[in-house]
Write a protein that holds these residues in place. Structure first.
Motif, short mmCIF file in Angstrom:
data_model
loop_
_atom_site.label_atom_id
_atom_site.label_comp_id
_atom_site.label_asym_id
_atom_site.label_seq_id
_atom_site.Cartn_x
_atom_site.Cartn_y
_atom_site.Cartn_z
N LEU A 16 31.30 35.14 -49.89
CA LEU A 16 31.37 33.76 -50.38
C LEU A 16 31.19 33.72 -51.89
O LEU A 16 31.79 32.94 -52.61
CB LEU A 16 30.22 32.97 -49.72
N ARG A 17 30.36 34.63 -52.35
CA ARG A 17 29.87 34.62 -53.72
C ARG A 17 30.85 35.31 -54.68
O ARG A 17 31.08 36.51 -54.56
CB ARG A 17 28.56 35.40 -53.70
N GLU A 18 31.40 34.55 -55.65
CA GLU A 18 32.26 35.11 -56.69
C GLU A 18 33.08 36.31 -56.20
O GLU A 18 32.91 37.44 -56.69
CB GLU A 18 31.40 35.54 -57.90
N THR A 78 17.36 43.10 -61.39
CA THR A 78 17.64 44.29 -62.20
C THR A 78 17.24 44.05 -63.65
O THR A 78 16.65 44.91 -64.30
CB THR A 78 19.17 44.56 -62.20
N HIS A 79 17.61 42.86 -64.13
CA HIS A 79 17.56 42.57 -65.57
C HIS A 79 16.27 41.89 -66.00
O HIS A 79 16.08 41.61 -67.17
CB HIS A 79 18.76 41.68 -65.94
N THR A 80 15.39 41.61 -65.03
CA THR A 80 14.19 40.82 -65.36
C THR A 80 12.89 41.40 -64.82
O THR A 80 11.83 41.03 -65.30
CB THR A 80 14.30 39.39 -64.77
N HIS A 99 25.01 49.03 -58.21
CA HIS A 99 25.54 47.69 -58.49
C HIS A 99 27.00 47.66 -58.07
O HIS A 99 27.75 48.60 -58.38
CB HIS A 99 25.43 47.36 -59.98
N LEU A 100 27.38 46.61 -57.39
CA LEU A 100 28.78 46.47 -56.94
C LEU A 100 29.70 46.39 -58.15
O LEU A 100 30.77 47.00 -58.18
CB LEU A 100 28.92 45.22 -56.08
N SER A 101 29.29 45.59 -59.13
CA SER A 101 30.11 45.39 -60.32
C SER A 101 29.67 46.37 -61.41
O SER A 101 28.61 46.99 -61.30
CB SER A 101 29.95 43.95 -60.81
N ASP A 102 30.46 46.46 -62.45
CA ASP A 102 30.10 47.32 -63.57
C ASP A 102 29.31 46.50 -64.58
O ASP A 102 29.90 45.83 -65.45
CB ASP A 102 31.37 47.92 -64.20
#
Ligand code: DQA
Length: 144
Positions: A16-18, A78-80, A99-102
């Motif tokens: 569903l998400r992006e 991840t980032h926080t 991570h799925l994306s780069d």
């Protein structure tokens, strides 16, 4: 090996998400693939997903003494999250980050990962296959 696979916030909304970024397959489809790959590679896995930082910290603490490795996609945390980094350091279970994306080619705020500071390996931008690569790490390496 006994591996704990941890997925962070919003990954339950895969499909569903992006979809242009994360693909059109659902979280359930990811879990099915993880189980198939674990069998192929001879791992015993437990899959866990939460949208809550403290619950992920609790899960990492619970894993102490029970698992040989952790595969984690901390998603936005991840980032926080220094708390997730500290939990992984505390239990000292060899960890591979996925991570799925780069994330290295996305927005500036995604380009730093706290979890990378403790992860033995970080795999980005390979979609679901990144999790397979993470599981393969634990067949090829003798984590220390
Ligand atoms: C993600 C990348 C993160 O920046 C994002 O917040 C996610 C998913 C990935 O798998 O590509 O939720 O970890």
């Amino acid at each position: 090996m006994k591996l704990l696979i941890i997925n962070g916030p919003n990954l339950n909304l895969l499909g569903l998400r992006e979809p242009a970024i994360y693909g059109s397959q659902s979280y359930a489809a990811l879990c099915e693939k993880l189980k198939i790959w674990a069998k192929e590679l001879g791992h015993e896995i437990e899959i866990f997903q939460s949208n809550h930082e403290g619950v992920i910290v609790d899960e990492i603490q619970w894993a102490y003494g029970k698992f040989d490795g952790i595969v984690i996609n901390p998603a936005a945390y991840t980032h926080t999250s220094v708390a997730i980094l500290d939990a992984l350091k505390a239990v000292a279970i060899p960890t591979v980050e996925v991570h799925l994306s780069d994330i290295s080619t996305r927005e500036a705020f995604r380009q730093f990962s706290y979890v990378s500071l403790v992860a033995k390996k970080t795999i980005c931008g390979k979609g679901f296959d990144g999790y397979r690569e993470a599981m393969e790490y634990f067949t090829q390496e003798t984590p220390s």
